[in-house]
Structures are given as structure tokens and as C-alpha cells.
Design an enzyme around this catalytic site. Structure first.
Site, PDB file in Angstrom:
ATOM      1  N   TYR A  75     -68.088  36.627-126.828  1.00 19.85           N
ATOM      2  CA  TYR A  75     -67.806  36.596-128.260  1.00 19.85           C
ATOM      3  C   TYR A  75     -66.706  37.626-128.416  1.00 19.85           C
ATOM      4  CZ  TYR A  75     -71.677  33.641-129.817  1.00 19.85           C
ATOM      5  OH  TYR A  75     -72.505  32.587-130.066  1.00 19.85           O
ATOM      6  N   SER A 100     -74.732  35.248-122.205  1.00 20.02           N
ATOM      7  CA  SER A 100     -74.142  35.467-123.533  1.00 20.02           C
ATOM      8  C   SER A 100     -73.750  36.926-123.735  1.00 20.02           C
ATOM      9  CB  SER A 100     -75.174  35.068-124.594  1.00 20.02           C
ATOM     10  OG  SER A 100     -74.781  35.550-125.864  1.00 20.02           O
ATOM     11  N   THR A 156     -66.057  31.793-126.465  1.00 19.18           N
ATOM     12  CA  THR A 156     -66.569  30.920-127.525  1.00 19.18           C
ATOM     13  C   THR A 156     -65.730  31.080-128.790  1.00 19.18           C
ATOM     14  OG1 THR A 156     -68.768  31.028-126.576  1.00 19.18           O
ATOM     15  CG2 THR A 156     -68.627  30.358-128.881  1.00 19.18           C
ATOM     16  N   HIS A 170     -71.621  23.828-130.519  1.00 21.99           N
ATOM     17  CA  HIS A 170     -72.592  24.921-130.543  1.00 21.99           C
ATOM     18  C   HIS A 170     -73.997  24.382-130.832  1.00 21.99           C
ATOM     19  CE1 HIS A 170     -72.175  29.487-130.734  1.00 21.99           C
ATOM     20  NE2 HIS A 170     -73.468  29.352-130.959  1.00 21.99           N
ATOM     21  N   LYS A 192     -64.760  27.568-125.215  1.00 19.70           N
ATOM     22  CA  LYS A 192     -65.950  26.802-125.626  1.00 19.70           C
ATOM     23  C   LYS A 192     -65.922  26.551-127.132  1.00 19.70           C
ATOM     24  CE  LYS A 192     -71.029  27.179-125.445  1.00 19.70           C
ATOM     25  NZ  LYS A 192     -71.468  27.661-126.754  1.00 19.70           N
TER      26      LYS A 192
HETATM   27  C1  FNR Z   1     -76.676  29.271-128.735  1.00 25.38           C
HETATM   28  N1  FNR Z   1     -75.356  29.050-128.329  1.00 25.38           N
HETATM   29  C2  FNR Z   1     -74.562  30.128-128.003  1.00 25.38           C
HETATM   30  N2  FNR Z   1     -73.301  29.928-127.557  1.00 25.38           N
HETATM   31  C3  FNR Z   1     -72.524  30.956-127.175  1.00 25.38           C
HETATM   32  O1  FNR Z   1     -71.391  30.731-126.759  1.00 25.38           O
HETATM   33  N3  FNR Z   1     -73.014  32.235-127.227  1.00 25.38           N
HETATM   34  C4  FNR Z   1     -74.261  32.519-127.672  1.00 25.38           C
HETATM   35  O2  FNR Z   1     -74.694  33.662-127.699  1.00 25.38           O
HETATM   36  C5  FNR Z   1     -75.069  31.439-128.121  1.00 25.38           C
HETATM   37  N4  FNR Z   1     -76.310  31.662-128.621  1.00 25.38           N
HETATM   38  C6  FNR Z   1     -77.138  30.598-128.905  1.00 25.38           C
HETATM   39  C7  FNR Z   1     -78.442  30.838-129.322  1.00 25.38           C
HETATM   40  C8  FNR Z   1     -79.302  29.771-129.516  1.00 25.38           C
HETATM   41  C9  FNR Z   1     -80.721  30.054-129.915  1.00 25.38           C
HETATM   42  C10 FNR Z   1     -78.862  28.448-129.302  1.00 25.38           C
HETATM   43  C11 FNR Z   1     -79.790  27.276-129.452  1.00 25.38           C
HETATM   44  C12 FNR Z   1     -77.560  28.208-128.931  1.00 25.38           C
HETATM   45  C13 FNR Z   1     -74.845  27.686-128.153  1.00 25.38           C
HETATM   46  C14 FNR Z   1     -75.109  27.183-126.738  1.00 25.38           C
HETATM   47  O3  FNR Z   1     -74.306  27.842-125.807  1.00 25.38           O
HETATM   48  C15 FNR Z   1     -74.813  25.678-126.608  1.00 25.38           C
HETATM   49  O4  FNR Z   1     -73.526  25.403-127.071  1.00 25.38           O
HETATM   50  C16 FNR Z   1     -75.813  24.810-127.375  1.00 25.38           C
HETATM   51  O5  FNR Z   1     -77.121  25.325-127.286  1.00 25.38           O
HETATM   52  C17 FNR Z   1     -75.773  23.413-126.789  1.00 25.38           C
HETATM   53  O6  FNR Z   1     -76.533  22.548-127.519  1.00 25.38           O
HETATM   54  P1  FNR Z   1     -78.059  22.149-127.172  1.00 25.38           P
HETATM   55  O7  FNR Z   1     -78.150  21.912-125.664  1.00 25.38           O
HETATM   56  O8  FNR Z   1     -78.901  23.325-127.606  1.00 25.38           O
HETATM   57  O9  FNR Z   1     -78.251  20.944-127.998  1.00 25.38           O
END
Ligand code: FNR
Length: 389
Positions: A152, A128, A178, A284, A260
Site C-alpha cells: 500500500y 499485505s 495495490t 479487490h 494490482k
Molecule cells: C483484501 N484484499 C487486500 N488486497 C491488498 O492488496 N492488500 C490488502 O491488505 C488486502 N486486504 C484484504 C482484506 C480482506 C479481508 C479481503 C477479503 C481482501 C484484496 C485481496 O488481495 C484480493 O484482491 C481479493 O480478496 C480477491 O477476491 P476474493 O478471492 O476474496 O473474492
């Protein structure tokens, strides 16, 4: 023949001969509850929490649960191979670790531990932008293993250019942009605790270590950390961006680019028209738009729209091997898993993340075999029926 991930099952039973049982549950849907019991309310709320009343996170699980596998028999599945090609890379299985920010709130070894676990198991680690460890240090912890960088997309062009150059120089092969977070959603679990790590300069490591970011500060980060945090918030994202802006990323990144957070077939078409290489069908993990479509319900429409032009990946709600099977059957090339590996990290560091990867892939391997498939390539919509909600 590929690696038989299902061998993990026998390994567990054989370890049982000396009285050893797995340190974490093998039903990964239980990890959230165990994490809630063992870790602090701020970090757990941040990871487990979702947008609004949590309806999208529930819709993600419902959309997968409604689809049911119809297994086939007598198909010679004794030799199996889970490997797939994704974005021109040969992967041992259709799985990657999703980009998740601020992993230091879960474990002191943070991104390094998760990245090492991914490397040890051969699955890609997607770092990330909001990691608590600079991208160069994570790369170093992984050696030559497969890693992708999640962007991001900052408001500031120089910071964006600098991030892309640093990611390239440190061996990240694909760029995952994203799109669904031009601002942070309404997240009651975090709001009720007034908990947001970035306010404390946690999850800002890539920014605070960046020369272009630092050029915008009057004083060095450690002399005025508050000003650095405010500068971070001012450029972290840009809600004014539109599709033509993607040309800038295409010009500044020569590897594959994946968008994404795509849920609508028309957005997938726009991604293809913009010269992108793939999309991740994702909401997400239900953390952005409450009331949104369940990600698996959006997947078939995107595959139908662009499946022949783009690599379609999937995340949001994947907890088990059969969830991965279903996503493949709906047309995804590979899936990303988020929260389960983060819980594994919080509960047992690198070993916990490896546990999650091995459980998911052992269960996928067994689900494929028991449903009559020796490889992901033969799985299709014909393997599923859709049951009642
Ligand atoms: C995320 N996700 C996320 N996505 C992204 O593109 N950059 C990021 O920094 C983050 N940070 C983040 C923090 C936390 C605590 C969570 C739970 C999720 C989203 C992540 O990439 C992904 O899309 C989801 O977590 C997928 O869903 P599940 O597997 O958690 O249900």
C-alpha cells in the site's frame, strides 16, 4: 510429470475407511456460511463484506459463472503437470495466496499460519502491507519459500523506501503494488458495526516496527498508541499519486513489479509503458467500487491490450478449481485467491489454509483432465462459451 494434485481426492476417500471425513467443506463456496456461524460478527463482517450493497462481489461470481467450459474427450490426460512460470519464478500451480491484511482477527497464528500453509504446498504467499505480523517474522516462518510483498503505497517516501528495503532484505521476490485503495471504500457491514481493526493498532505491524515511520512520532508507539494510529492513517495511502510516480518504485525495487487492481485496458497499457512487469486484474474482491465491472469480464480486454508485454494475473471471485480454469482460459497466467483461504485460516489455522489450497488445486487438476488438458498451457478461450446472465 508434475505433482498430481487430484490425488487429494483418493486420500480423502481412503481416510474414510477409518471413519475420518474432512474437517472443512470441500465445496469452498460453503466456507463463508460456516465462518459466519462460527466466528464473531466483527471479523466475519470485515472479511466477507464488500463495498456498497455487494453488487461487485456478486458481479465477480456472475462473470465467472456465465462462462461455461466445453470439455474435450480422448486426449490422453493420464500424466499432468500444473506447473507454470510466473514473473520468472517456477511455480507448482497457477495459484498464489492474495494479500489480505489483519489476519490476526481470524486466528491468533495469523500471517505466520497462512504463510506456512503456502510454503508447505509450494504456492507463493503475498504478504499485505497491512499484516498483523511484521514482514521479517513472516519471512522467518516461511524459510526459503516463495513470497511476494504487497505495497500500500505510502504518502511518505522514506517509509516507502524503508518498506522496499526491508522486503528485499527478507527475501520477498516480487512487489505487488495495490492501486485500487487510495482510500477505503464505503463498506456498510463494517460501518454498521463501527468495526475497523486499524483504529486499535491491529494491522499496523509493518508500520509500527518501521524506523522511518517511528522517526515521524513524537513518542514511542507504546507511550502514545493513539498518536501512532493517527500517524498511520495520515500516511497509509496517497490519492494524489499518478502514473509518472511509478518511476520512484522502479528506481527503488530491482525485482518484478506488478500493479494490482487494473481493470481498464488503457491502464494496463500505461502499466506496460511505465516499465512494470505485470498486472493483477482485480477489483479487490468487490471491496472498493460498488457497481464495478466483474473482474472476469475485465480480464479479456486487459489480456488483449498487454498480454504480449506483461504477465497478467487475476483475482476476485475465485472459489473453485473450475473458476481457475476459466480465468486461465480468459488469458490469466495465474490466479490469486483471497477470502476462501482466510475462512480456512479462521476455521482451522494452518491446516485450514492447506485444505483450501489442496481443494482448489485438486479440483483444478480434475477439471483440466476431464476437459481434455494435461497442462494449463493448452487452455484457451476456445474451451469456453458464454451463457446467458
Ligand atoms: C483484501 N484484499 C487486500 N488486497 C491488498 O492488496 N492488500 C490488502 O491488505 C488486502 N486486504 C484484504 C482484506 C480482506 C479481508 C479481503 C477479503 C481482501 C484484496 C485481496 O488481495 C484480493 O484482491 C481479493 O480478496 C480477491 O477476491 P476474493 O478471492 O476474496 O473474492
Amino acid at each position: 510429470m508434475g505433482k498430481h494434485w487430484a490425488d487429494f481426492q483418493l486420500e480423502i476417500y481412503l481416510n474414510g475407511m477409518t471413519g475420518t471425513v474432512p474437517r472443512l467443506p470441500t465445496d469452498l463456496t460453503r466456507l463463508e456460511e460456516v465462518t459466519e456461524q462460527r466466528l464473531g460478527p466483527g471479523p466475519v463482517g470485515y472479511v466477507a463484506g464488500s463495498a456498497g450493497d455487494g453488487s461487485t462481489a456478486r458481479a465477480n461470481r456472475d462473470a465467472l459463472a456465465r462462462r461455461r467450459i466445453v470439455p474435450r474427450m480422448l486426449r490422453d490426460v493420464h500424466e499432468r503437470d500444473l506447473s507454470v512460470e510466473v514473473l520468472g519464478r517456477a511455480l507448482p500451480a497457477p495459484l498464489a495466496l492474495a494479500p489480505v491484511g489483519v489476519l490476526s482477527i481470524m486466528h491468533p497464528d495469523a500471517e505466520r499460519a497462512a504463510a506456512r500453509a503456502a510454503a508447505a504446498q509450494g504456492v507463493p504467499f503475498i504478504l499485505s502491507s497491512a499484516s498483523s505480523t511484521p514482514m521479517e517474522e513472516v519471512a522467518e516462518a516461511m524459510g526459503g519459500s516463495e513470497r511476494w510483498f504487497q505495497l500500500y503505497w505510502p504518502k511518505d517516501r522514506e517509509v516507502t523506501r524503508s518498506f522496499l528495503a526491508r522486503a528485499k532484505a527478507s527475501g520477498y521476490t516480487a512487489l505487488v503494488v495495490t492501486l485500487d485503495t487510495p482510500m477505503l471504500a464505503w463498506r456498510p457491514r463494517d460501518l454498521d458495526q463501527a468495526y475497523l481493526p486499524f483504529v486499535h493498532g491491529v494491522g499496523t505491524a509493518n508500520y509500527f516496527s518501521d524506523p522511518a515511520f517511528r522517526a515521524g512520532l513524537a513518542k514511542p508507539v507504546d507511550e502514545d498508541p493513539k498518536a501512532a494510529v493517527l500517524h498511520f492513517f495520515s500516511l497509509f495511502s496517497d490519492p494524489a499519486k499518478t502514473w509518472p510516480d511509478l518511476a520512484f518504485l522502479r528506481e527503488n525495487w530491482d525485482g518484478p513489479i506488478v500493479l494490482k487492481g487494473v481493470l481498464h485496458p488503457d491502464d494496463a497499457r500505461l502499466a506496460a509503458d511505465a516499465g512494470m512487469d505485470g498486472v493483477v486484474v482485480s477489483n479487490h474482491g468487490g471491496r472498493q467500487v460498488a457497481g464495478s465491472v466483474g473482474a472476469a469480464d475485465a480480464l479479456p480486454g486487459v489480456v488483449e491490450a498487454v498480454g504480449d508485454r506483461l504477465t497478467v494475473l487475476f483475482d476476485s471471485g475465485v472459489r473453485t478449481g473450475d473458476d481457475i480454469f476459466k480465468a486461465l482460459a480468459l488469458g490469466a497466467r495465474s490466479v490469486l485467491v483471497g477470502r476462501p483461504y482466510v475462512y480456512g485460516l479462521g476455521l482451522d489455522g494452518q491446516a485450514g489454509v492447506e485444505h483450501v489450497i489442496r481443494c482448489l488445486l485438486a479440483e483444478l487438476d480434475l477439471t483440466l483432465a476431464l476437459s481434455g488438458h494435461a497442462t494449463p498451457a493448452t487452455v484457451s478461450a476456445a474451451d469456453l462459451i458464454t451463457g446467458p446472465a
